[in-house]
Design a protein around this motif. Structure first.
Motif, PDB file in Angstrom:
ATOM      1  N   GLY A  79       0.794  -1.217   0.000  1.00 35.19           N
ATOM      2  CA  GLY A  79       0.000   0.000   0.000  1.00 35.19           C
ATOM      3  C   GLY A  79       0.830   1.273   0.000  1.00 35.19           C
ATOM      4  N   GLY A  80       2.120   1.146  -0.232  1.00 37.69           N
ATOM      5  CA  GLY A  80       2.992   2.310  -0.267  1.00 37.69           C
ATOM      6  C   GLY A  80       3.334   2.866   1.110  1.00 37.69           C
ATOM      7  N   LYS A  81       2.974   2.139   2.152  1.00 39.24           N
ATOM      8  CA  LYS A  81       3.262   2.587   3.522  1.00 39.24           C
ATOM      9  C   LYS A  81       4.767   2.537   3.755  1.00 39.24           C
ATOM     10  N   ILE A  82       5.314   3.631   4.253  1.00 43.36           N
ATOM     11  CA  ILE A  82       6.755   3.717   4.508  1.00 43.36           C
ATOM     12  C   ILE A  82       7.012   3.518   5.995  1.00 43.36           C
ATOM     13  N   LEU A  83       7.928   2.606   6.289  1.00 46.74           N
ATOM     14  CA  LEU A  83       8.413   2.434   7.653  1.00 46.74           C
ATOM     15  C   LEU A  83       9.805   3.048   7.705  1.00 46.74           C
ATOM     16  N   SER A  84      10.021   3.945   8.645  1.00 47.90           N
ATOM     17  CA  SER A  84      11.354   4.528   8.776  1.00 47.90           C
ATOM     18  C   SER A  84      11.794   4.461  10.229  1.00 47.90           C
ATOM     19  N   VAL A  85      13.079   4.208  10.393  1.00 45.06           N
ATOM     20  CA  VAL A  85      13.675   4.099  11.717  1.00 45.06           C
ATOM     21  C   VAL A  85      14.245   5.462  12.084  1.00 45.06           C
ATOM     22  N   PRO A  86      13.840   6.033  13.239  1.00 46.81           N
ATOM     23  CA  PRO A  86      14.384   7.336  13.625  1.00 46.81           C
ATOM     24  C   PRO A  86      15.849   7.209  14.055  1.00 46.81           C
ATOM     25  N   LEU A  87      16.644   8.158  13.622  1.00 48.78           N
ATOM     26  CA  LEU A  87      18.071   8.142  13.917  1.00 48.78           C
ATOM     27  C   LEU A  87      18.448   9.351  14.751  1.00 48.78           C
ATOM     28  N   GLU A  88      19.409   9.163  15.647  1.00 46.46           N
ATOM     29  CA  GLU A  88      19.932  10.303  16.400  1.00 46.46           C
ATOM     30  C   GLU A  88      20.614  11.225  15.403  1.00 46.46           C
ATOM     31  N   GLY A  89      20.247  12.476  15.415  1.00 46.53           N
ATOM     32  CA  GLY A  89      20.776  13.426  14.439  1.00 46.53           C
ATOM     33  C   GLY A  89      19.910  13.509  13.192  1.00 46.53           C
ATOM     34  N   GLY A  90      18.837  12.736  13.163  1.00 48.81           N
ATOM     35  CA  GLY A  90      17.910  12.766  12.032  1.00 48.81           C
ATOM     36  C   GLY A  90      18.536  12.231  10.749  1.00 48.81           C
ATOM     37  N   SER A  91      17.835  12.439   9.660  1.00 48.76           N
ATOM     38  CA  SER A  91      18.299  11.916   8.373  1.00 48.76           C
ATOM     39  C   SER A  91      19.565  12.617   7.889  1.00 48.76           C
TER      40      SER A  91
ATOM     41  N   CYS B 136      22.348  12.654   9.213  1.00 46.21           N
ATOM     42  CA  CYS B 136      23.529  11.812   9.424  1.00 46.21           C
ATOM     43  C   CYS B 136      23.753  10.849   8.265  1.00 46.21           C
ATOM     44  N   LEU B 137      22.761  10.673   7.400  1.00 43.05           N
ATOM     45  CA  LEU B 137      22.908   9.806   6.227  1.00 43.05           C
ATOM     46  C   LEU B 137      23.401  10.574   5.007  1.00 43.05           C
ATOM     47  N   LYS B 138      23.546  11.874   5.137  1.00 45.84           N
ATOM     48  CA  LYS B 138      23.903  12.697   3.977  1.00 45.84           C
ATOM     49  C   LYS B 138      25.385  12.712   3.670  1.00 45.84           C
ATOM     50  N   HIS B 139      26.182  12.115   4.524  1.00 48.14           N
ATOM     51  CA  HIS B 139      27.609  12.014   4.242  1.00 48.14           C
ATOM     52  C   HIS B 139      27.804  11.102   3.046  1.00 48.14           C
ATOM     53  N   ARG B 140      28.917  11.235   2.382  1.00 48.28           N
ATOM     54  CA  ARG B 140      29.181  10.467   1.154  1.00 48.28           C
ATOM     55  C   ARG B 140      29.029   8.959   1.379  1.00 48.28           C
ATOM     56  N   ASN B 141      29.693   8.409   2.349  1.00 46.70           N
ATOM     57  CA  ASN B 141      29.596   6.983   2.669  1.00 46.70           C
ATOM     58  C   ASN B 141      29.351   6.826   4.160  1.00 46.70           C
ATOM     59  N   PRO B 142      28.119   6.995   4.596  1.00 43.01           N
ATOM     60  CA  PRO B 142      27.869   6.929   6.040  1.00 43.01           C
ATOM     61  C   PRO B 142      28.130   5.527   6.583  1.00 43.01           C
ATOM     62  N   ASP B 143      28.762   5.445   7.728  1.00 46.42           N
ATOM     63  CA  ASP B 143      29.000   4.169   8.397  1.00 46.42           C
ATOM     64  C   ASP B 143      27.783   3.883   9.273  1.00 46.42           C
ATOM     65  N   LEU B 144      26.957   2.954   8.853  1.00 44.56           N
ATOM     66  CA  LEU B 144      25.713   2.664   9.556  1.00 44.56           C
ATOM     67  C   LEU B 144      25.949   2.092  10.947  1.00 44.56           C
ATOM     68  N   TYR B 145      27.148   1.590  11.186  1.00 41.69           N
ATOM     69  CA  TYR B 145      27.472   1.049  12.503  1.00 41.69           C
ATOM     70  C   TYR B 145      27.885   2.148  13.487  1.00 41.69           C
ATOM     71  N   ARG B 146      27.875   3.378  13.034  1.00 42.27           N
ATOM     72  CA  ARG B 146      28.144   4.522  13.917  1.00 42.27           C
ATOM     73  C   ARG B 146      26.906   5.395  14.087  1.00 42.27           C
ATOM     74  N   ILE B 147      25.876   5.130  13.309  1.00 43.08           N
ATOM     75  CA  ILE B 147      24.662   5.939  13.378  1.00 43.08           C
ATOM     76  C   ILE B 147      23.690   5.272  14.344  1.00 43.08           C
ATOM     77  N   ARG B 148      23.440   5.951  15.432  1.00 36.91           N
ATOM     78  CA  ARG B 148      22.616   5.383  16.496  1.00 36.91           C
ATOM     79  C   ARG B 148      21.124   5.547  16.213  1.00 36.91           C
ATOM     80  N   ILE B 149      20.387   4.529  16.593  1.00 38.92           N
ATOM     81  CA  ILE B 149      18.929   4.567  16.510  1.00 38.92           C
ATOM     82  C   ILE B 149      18.412   5.421  17.653  1.00 38.92           C
ATOM     83  N   SER B 150      17.473   6.279  17.349  1.00 33.41           N
ATOM     84  CA  SER B 150      16.832   7.095  18.381  1.00 33.41           C
ATOM     85  C   SER B 150      15.658   6.308  18.934  1.00 33.41           C
ATOM     86  N   ASP B 151      15.599   6.204  20.227  1.00 32.37           N
ATOM     87  CA  ASP B 151      14.499   5.453  20.833  1.00 32.37           C
ATOM     88  C   ASP B 151      13.429   6.356  21.420  1.00 32.37           C
ATOM     89  N   HIS B 152      13.371   7.599  20.924  1.00 27.54           N
ATOM     90  CA  HIS B 152      12.265   8.437  21.373  1.00 27.54           C
ATOM     91  C   HIS B 152      11.003   7.958  20.640  1.00 27.54           C
TER      92      HIS B 152
END
Length: 175
Positions: free
Chosen positions: A37-49, A51-67
């Motif tokens: 149905g086109g429903k998007i699930l997104s995981v909140p990240l500390e620092g918001g999206s 932190c993914l804007k770097h050229r090659n983000p290291d996903l093992y350094r980007i923390r999940i926000s649990d708010h």
């Protein structure tokens, strides 16, 4: 660099990951996926999206926000959409465990847990061996099965759709 996995990738992306290996992922797939149905699930990240804007983000350094209650909201959405699917009762408890495991501090760890579960559940190595035997003994049957199963799911949606609808037969989408 550590292998980095997308969040519940589409069946098409999963097929590429299995056949060609993980060499990098779209930043758009790091913390979001599309389900029925086109429903998007997104995981909140500390620092918001951002932190993914770097050229090659290291996903093992980007923390999940649990708010908030994103884990419960994702699980509720998955339950509402796929709860009546044939393999839901077998797969959902495992997905739920991964979602509720708080030790996944980074998006990389979370994504890797989901990816590993899918790969192990489908037993792709064993299925590929059986597929080679089938191709030898009954040419064309494998292609028929792959086509049959591909019509039952939207390959652009999350791999979760294929799992809930096809169970272990979803492996035929990836061989």
């Amino acid at each position: 660099m550590t292998t980095q996995y997308p969040f519940a990738p589409s069946a098409e992306i999963f097929r590429t990951l299995i056949s060609q290996g993980v060499s990098g992922i779209s930043k758009n797939n790091a913390a979001r996926t599309v389900i029925e149905g086109g429903k998007i699930l997104s995981v909140p990240l500390e620092g918001g999206s951002a932190c993914l804007k770097h050229r090659n983000p290291d996903l093992y350094r980007i923390r999940i926000s649990d708010h908030g209650r994103w884990r419960q909201e994702h699980l509720g959405t998955i339950n509402a959409i796929y709860g009546k699917s044939p393999y839901f009762a077998y797969i959902y408890p495992e997905i739920e465990k991964i979602y509720l495991e708080r030790s996944h501090g980074t998006i990389g760890e979370f994504n890797e847990s989901l990816f590993s579960f899918v790969k192990n559940f489908l037993d792709l190595d064993g299925v590929c061996g059986s597929a080679r035997q089938m191709e030898t003994s009954n040419p064309g049957r494998l292609a028929e099965l792959k086509n049959e199963f591909a019509t039952k799911v939207n390959l652009n949606n999350s791999i979760l759709e294929a799992l809930f609808r096809l169970g272990k037969n979803a492996a035929f989408l990836f061989i």
